[in-house]
Enzyme design. Sequence first.
Site, short mmCIF file in Angstrom:
data_model
loop_
_atom_site.label_atom_id
_atom_site.label_comp_id
_atom_site.label_asym_id
_atom_site.label_seq_id
_atom_site.Cartn_x
_atom_site.Cartn_y
_atom_site.Cartn_z
N SER A 143 -0.04 16.44 21.21
CA SER A 143 1.09 17.21 20.67
C SER A 143 0.59 18.62 20.38
O SER A 143 -0.61 18.84 20.22
CB SER A 143 1.59 16.58 19.37
OG SER A 143 2.64 17.35 18.80
N TYR A 157 0.06 12.78 10.93
CA TYR A 157 0.42 12.79 12.35
C TYR A 157 -0.39 13.87 13.09
O TYR A 157 -0.98 13.61 14.15
CB TYR A 157 1.92 13.04 12.49
CG TYR A 157 2.40 13.24 13.91
CD1 TYR A 157 2.61 12.15 14.76
CD2 TYR A 157 2.64 14.51 14.42
CE1 TYR A 157 3.05 12.32 16.06
CE2 TYR A 157 3.09 14.70 15.72
CZ TYR A 157 3.28 13.60 16.54
OH TYR A 157 3.71 13.80 17.83
P1 NAP Z 1 9.93 7.76 20.97
O1 NAP Z 1 11.19 8.26 21.62
O2 NAP Z 1 10.00 7.29 19.56
O3 NAP Z 1 9.29 6.60 21.89
C1 NAP Z 1 8.09 5.99 21.48
C2 NAP Z 1 7.68 4.93 22.47
O4 NAP Z 1 6.43 4.36 22.06
C3 NAP Z 1 8.66 3.77 22.57
O5 NAP Z 1 8.63 3.25 23.88
C4 NAP Z 1 8.05 2.76 21.59
O6 NAP Z 1 8.55 1.47 21.87
C5 NAP Z 1 6.58 2.95 21.90
N1 NAP Z 1 5.65 2.51 20.85
C6 NAP Z 1 5.61 2.93 19.55
N2 NAP Z 1 4.62 2.29 18.90
C7 NAP Z 1 4.02 1.47 19.81
C8 NAP Z 1 2.94 0.54 19.74
N3 NAP Z 1 2.28 0.32 18.59
N4 NAP Z 1 2.58 -0.12 20.86
C9 NAP Z 1 3.25 0.09 22.03
N5 NAP Z 1 4.27 0.94 22.15
C10 NAP Z 1 4.66 1.63 21.05
O7 NAP Z 1 8.79 8.88 20.99
P2 NAP Z 1 8.62 10.21 21.88
O8 NAP Z 1 9.28 11.32 21.15
O9 NAP Z 1 8.97 9.93 23.28
O10 NAP Z 1 7.04 10.40 21.73
C11 NAP Z 1 6.15 9.83 22.66
C12 NAP Z 1 4.77 10.45 22.47
O11 NAP Z 1 4.88 11.86 22.59
C13 NAP Z 1 4.15 10.18 21.11
O12 NAP Z 1 2.75 9.99 21.26
C14 NAP Z 1 4.43 11.45 20.34
O13 NAP Z 1 3.47 11.67 19.33
C15 NAP Z 1 4.32 12.48 21.44
N6 NAP Z 1 5.01 13.74 21.19
C16 NAP Z 1 6.37 13.80 21.14
C17 NAP Z 1 6.99 15.03 20.95
C18 NAP Z 1 8.50 15.20 20.97
O14 NAP Z 1 8.96 16.33 20.79
N7 NAP Z 1 9.27 14.16 21.18
C19 NAP Z 1 6.23 16.19 20.78
C20 NAP Z 1 4.84 16.09 20.83
C21 NAP Z 1 4.24 14.86 21.04
P3 NAP Z 1 8.54 0.27 20.76
O15 NAP Z 1 9.01 0.86 19.46
O16 NAP Z 1 9.46 -0.77 21.33
O17 NAP Z 1 7.13 -0.21 20.69
#
Ligand code: NAP
Length: 260
Positions: A143, A157
Amino acid sequence: MFDLSGKKVVVTGGTKGIGYGIAEVFARAGAQVAVVARTAEEVTKAADALAAAGPGRTLGVRADVADPESCREMSATVLTEFGGIDVLCANAGIMPQAALATMTAAELAAVLEVNLAGTIFAVQACLDALTASGAGRVVLTSSITGPITGYPGWSHYGASKAAQLGFMRTAAIELAPRGITVNAILPGNILTEGLAAMGEQYLSGMAAAIPAGTLGRPADIGHLAAFLASAEAGYLTGQAIAVDGGQTLPESFDAVRPPH
Ligand code: NAP
């Protein structure tokens, strides 16, 4: 350029958001894609939807990346079904908020267990298969928060996301003799279900702080992941690349939208 057809790809957290966006880009490029998450019905739903996106096989695997045994079972399932793993996108992560003054040990542990330990467990579980690939690729989703920026409520985080980069640098050295590259994508604010949960005020405030003028899309991250997984990126390892519409560049509000 970037021929990913037939590549065997694992995307943790691949059922929605950035992970699904990554999985979709790989599926469209002809790869076989396994999506991994904790919720059984979500992995089936995502794998079915991805099957319509490209010619390759897709697979949904239920696993918790915070549990090393669960990661090993996930890797074994993909090996049985696909016969190998060429690319691991270690993307699963959680982003709950907790003010530093009141953060509990359990809140800190939960974030570190999924975002940091979960990254390492997923890589360890896929290591033999990535080595056997001969050109293994690991793409981490870190991130901008932590490695470059900060945001109130996300000290734990941010620490977990910066720690992924510390892991990456030594992993890249250790795994280079196996022909494996390890790189990290630093997404800015990408419109996903996880981010939408932050509320409209957060989303509009973020959009106003981004020179490109809008939040990013999951495919913006997927396209860089596809490049990092390609043969053409074989000499690129241990690097952290921000994909943020320029969000980390401005020195002031005026620098985002110059008054002149
Ligand atoms: P999201 O929409 O909440 O999706 C998270 C995904 O991870 C879901 O498929 C969830 O499914 C899975 N997950 C969560 N905990 C898990 C575990 N313990 N084991 C296996 N799967 C797990 O999140 P997102 O926004 O797409 O973020 C994805 C990644 O990008 C993260 O690492 C986040 O830190 C990073 N990120 C996001 C942003 C942003 O703007 N969105 C920015 C910077 C970085 P289940 O809950 O069913 O397990």
